[in-house]
Design a protein around this motif. Sequence first.
Motif, mmCIF file in Angstrom:
data_model
loop_
_atom_site.group_PDB
_atom_site.id
_atom_site.type_symbol
_atom_site.label_atom_id
_atom_site.label_comp_id
_atom_site.label_asym_id
_atom_site.label_seq_id
_atom_site.Cartn_x
_atom_site.Cartn_y
_atom_site.Cartn_z
ATOM 1 N N LEU A 1 4.398 -7.564 -2.968
ATOM 2 C CA LEU A 1 3.569 -8.728 -3.267
ATOM 3 C C LEU A 1 3.917 -9.387 -4.607
ATOM 4 C CD1 LEU A 1 0.083 -7.479 -2.006
ATOM 5 C CD2 LEU A 1 1.570 -9.194 -0.939
ATOM 6 N N PHE A 2 4.904 -8.863 -5.317
ATOM 7 C CA PHE A 2 5.248 -9.395 -6.635
ATOM 8 C C PHE A 2 5.471 -10.911 -6.662
ATOM 9 C CE2 PHE A 2 8.398 -10.548 -9.887
ATOM 10 C CZ PHE A 2 7.667 -10.252 -11.030
ATOM 11 N N PRO A 3 6.145 -11.492 -5.656
ATOM 12 C CA PRO A 3 6.341 -12.949 -5.719
ATOM 13 C C PRO A 3 5.031 -13.741 -5.750
ATOM 14 C CG PRO A 3 7.790 -11.983 -4.080
ATOM 15 C CD PRO A 3 6.835 -10.901 -4.514
ATOM 16 N N TYR A 4 3.927 -13.110 -5.386
ATOM 17 C CA TYR A 4 2.631 -13.783 -5.320
ATOM 18 C C TYR A 4 1.672 -13.283 -6.395
ATOM 19 C CZ TYR A 4 4.763 -14.557 -0.812
ATOM 20 O OH TYR A 4 5.650 -14.882 0.177
ATOM 21 N N MET A 5 2.175 -12.595 -7.404
ATOM 22 C CA MET A 5 1.327 -11.996 -8.439
ATOM 23 C C MET A 5 1.442 -12.716 -9.771
ATOM 24 S SD MET A 5 1.893 -7.915 -8.244
ATOM 25 C CE MET A 5 1.617 -6.982 -6.759
ATOM 26 N N ASP A 6 0.309 -12.730 -10.485
ATOM 27 C CA ASP A 6 0.278 -13.016 -11.910
ATOM 28 C C ASP A 6 0.038 -11.659 -12.569
ATOM 29 O OD1 ASP A 6 0.450 -15.787 -11.503
ATOM 30 O OD2 ASP A 6 -1.723 -15.956 -11.310
ATOM 31 N N ARG B 1 0.834 -1.204 0.000
ATOM 32 C CA ARG B 1 0.000 0.000 0.000
ATOM 33 C C ARG B 1 0.864 1.247 0.000
ATOM 34 N NH1 ARG B 1 -1.596 3.779 3.252
ATOM 35 N NH2 ARG B 1 -0.561 2.891 5.055
ATOM 36 N N GLN B 2 1.874 1.279 0.851
ATOM 37 C CA GLN B 2 2.754 2.439 0.939
ATOM 38 C C GLN B 2 3.484 2.685 -0.383
ATOM 39 O OE1 GLN B 2 5.348 1.784 4.305
ATOM 40 N NE2 GLN B 2 3.645 1.742 5.756
ATOM 41 N N GLN B 3 4.008 1.624 -0.964
ATOM 42 C CA GLN B 3 4.755 1.772 -2.215
ATOM 43 C C GLN B 3 3.827 2.194 -3.356
ATOM 44 O OE1 GLN B 3 7.557 -1.339 -2.745
ATOM 45 N NE2 GLN B 3 8.177 -0.658 -4.778
#
Length: 102
Positions: free
Chosen positions: A73-78, A28-30
């Motif tokens: 969260l990138f490692p958990y994103m498609d 959220r912050q980023q």
Amino acid sequence: MLFHARMRVRLPHDLDQDTADRLKELERQQAQELQRDGRWRHLWRVAGEYANISVFDVGSPDELHRLISQLPLFPYMDVEVTPLARHPSAISDDAAFDEPGS
């Protein structure tokens, strides 16, 4: 350069809740920082999904890749990315993204 990105988050079911909460807060912050500096132009939730539709304004595909891959969260994103070009019938630079009545 404008890019449309659809990002779906798929957190593992066994991810510790404190870790998940910390990652979401950092995300959220980023995201808000990138919106403030103008690179994350639009951020829309996809109703009924843990997903968003976003428009980024960055200098190159490489910059977009760096930006997205550094999200907590990138490692958990498609992620699906589509480059955008101005449509000749658009009446303003943000015609497709203006709020109704503005």
